[in-house]
Design an enzyme around this catalytic site. Structure first.
Site, PDB file in Angstrom:
ATOM      1  N   ARG A 118     -10.928  -0.882   7.646  1.00 15.25           N
ATOM      2  CA  ARG A 118     -11.242   0.319   6.878  1.00 15.25           C
ATOM      3  C   ARG A 118     -12.002   1.506   7.665  1.00 15.25           C
ATOM      4  NH1 ARG A 118     -12.876  -1.459   0.758  1.00 15.25           N
ATOM      5  NH2 ARG A 118     -11.504   0.236   0.552  1.00 15.25           N
ATOM      6  N   GLN A 123      -6.955   5.249   7.358  1.00 17.91           N
ATOM      7  CA  GLN A 123      -7.209   5.754   6.007  1.00 17.91           C
ATOM      8  C   GLN A 123      -5.832   5.875   5.193  1.00 17.91           C
ATOM      9  OE1 GLN A 123      -9.672   9.164   6.087  1.00 17.91           O
ATOM     10  NE2 GLN A 123     -11.534   8.106   5.766  1.00 17.91           N
ATOM     11  N   ASP A 126      -4.694   2.653   3.563  1.00 19.00           N
ATOM     12  CA  ASP A 126      -5.607   1.563   3.241  1.00 19.00           C
ATOM     13  C   ASP A 126      -5.285   1.528   1.831  1.00 19.00           C
ATOM     14  OD1 ASP A 126      -7.894   0.534   2.206  1.00 19.00           O
ATOM     15  OD2 ASP A 126      -9.138   2.103   2.582  1.00 19.00           O
ATOM     16  N   SER A 129      -8.411   1.304  -1.079  1.00 21.52           N
ATOM     17  CA  SER A 129      -8.674   2.433  -1.565  1.00 21.52           C
ATOM     18  C   SER A 129      -7.637   3.282  -2.604  1.00 21.52           C
ATOM     19  CB  SER A 129      -9.136   3.568  -0.659  1.00 21.52           C
ATOM     20  OG  SER A 129     -10.198   2.975   0.304  1.00 21.52           O
ATOM     21  N   TYR A 224     -16.652  -3.123   4.145  1.00 23.14           N
ATOM     22  CA  TYR A 224     -16.902  -4.369   3.130  1.00 23.14           C
ATOM     23  C   TYR A 224     -18.164  -4.562   2.601  1.00 23.14           C
ATOM     24  CZ  TYR A 224     -11.762  -4.856   4.484  1.00 23.14           C
ATOM     25  OH  TYR A 224     -10.568  -4.591   4.651  1.00 23.14           O
TER      26      TYR A 224
END
Length: 371
Positions: A118, A123, A126, A129, A224
């Site tokens: 992450r 991004q 991801d 997310s 995390y």
């Protein structure tokens, strides 16, 4: 190179690649095979895949002849895959380490996209997310439908209705979206998180932030959550118990990779809530954040509704598939060179996502669990 797209088994309604992404892959010289009706639950017909350049192929052919197979969930018939096949999906390897060892023994290369680091560079890939954003939004809507009262304040000639009080446990992507959605519906929101750094984000969305001092440092955990000390958990329980008694709606989102979801809401806390209250537990798939959560089930206890659903994103399959497919496409751009697959394990993103390769478990996170 052939990329195969499998039809998921219900209740999973998402599809790994949508037609727009198939078209983009075709421009890169990639052949895409799609199992019939793979996108039907996400409102993508077989015709739209054909128009995008895909070929409809039987499931067995996809499993046995594709170079890379896309399947969000673990395919039950994975044993049909030939050695050397690449799998890409969301396989929770830290919770399925026995299966990962079997895949390694079969010489499958596994990319579990929930293991992507992450980082800023990752991004656009991801999936945690993009899907958590949907889950947080849908959790509040599900709670609102299940709740027998209004969310916003109403002042009428017949009297005044007080706004619902919402408690959100965890201010990650799902939690932040849940805050925003609950506030848009007019609720009063309190939020608990172990990370003080999220206080500003929580307050900017109009919620009250509550926390316990002395949380374990999560800055080195790659985005995390981490395990907390026994003393911290005891203080945490006291604070949550005080807030949950006043709450009408509780949304729980806390998970720790490779471990059981932290138990944040005890049966005693649930018994302290007023009848008609609703809990939506997004961590149900890894044990749940409440003592009474059952995954993929709704439990009614002393007038309290407890909804356990670890895959709420699948309940909005069209948008969830669109975002997921874009994440997959962006990840594939690291693997595809001149229409061929290149497994560059020097790339930190590829290395992080790659669980098994050339007959071995190569994920450092999974290796740590197996020791």
């Amino acid at each position: 190179m052939i990329i195969g797209v499998l039809k998921e088994q219900l209740p999973e309604k998402r599809v790994s690649l949508v037609p727009d992404i198939v078209k983009q892959l075709g421009k890169q010289g990639v052949t895409v095979w799609v199992e019939p009706d793979a996108g039907a639950a996400a409102f993508h017909s077989d015709d739209t895949y054909i128009q995008a350049g895909a070929a409809l192929m039987p499931r067995t052919d996809i499993l046995q002849q594709s170079d890379l197979v896309c399947s969000i969930q673990i395919p039950e018939d994975w044993h049909l895959l030939r050695a050397g096949t690449i799998l890409a999906g969301v396989y929770q390897p830290l919770h399925h380490h026995d299966l990962m060892q079997q895949w390694a023994a079969k010489s499958l290369t596994t990319y579990s996209l929930d293991n992507i680091p992450r980082t800023t560079r990752a991004q656009s890939m991801d999936i945690l997310s993009s899907q958590a954003n949907i889950a947080g939004y849908k959790a509040v809507l599900l709670a609102a439908v299940s709740y027998g009262r209004y969310f916003p304040m109403f002042m009428t000639a017949a009297g005044t209705i007080a706004p619902a009080k919402v408690l959100i446990l965890g201010a990650g992507v799902a939690g932040l979206q849940a805050i925003a959605t609950a506030r848009r519906l007019g609720a009063v929101v309190e939020v608990f998180d172990t990370r003080p750094v999220v206080r500003e984000e929580v307050m900017s969305l109009g919620a009250k932030f509550i926390s316990v001092e002395g949380a374990a440092d999560a800055s080195q955990a790659g985005g995390y959550a981490v395990e907390q000390s026994a003393d911290y958990k005891q203080q945490q329980e006291v604070l949550i118990a005080a807030s949950i008694t006043k709450a009408d709606i509780v949304i729980t989102t806390a998970q720790i990779p490779g471990k059981r979801a932290p138990l944040l809401v005890t049966a005693q806390m649930i018994n302290s809530m007023r009848p008609g209250s609703v809990i939506v537990d997004l961590a149900a798939g890894t044990g749940g954040n409440t003592a009474l959560t059952q995954n993929q089930q709704t439990v009614f206890h002393n007038g309290i509704t407890i909804i356990g659903d670890s895959n709420l994103a699948a309940s909005m399959p069209a948008d969830a598939s669109k975002l997921y497919a874009k994440n997959v496409f962006n990840f594939l751009q690291l693997l595809i060179k001149d229409g061929q697959l290149v497994n560059n394990l020097q790339d930190d993103i590829i290395k992080g996502a790659c669980i098994t390769h050339e007959g071995a478990v190569i994920s450092e996170r999974l290796q740590a669990v197996l020791k």
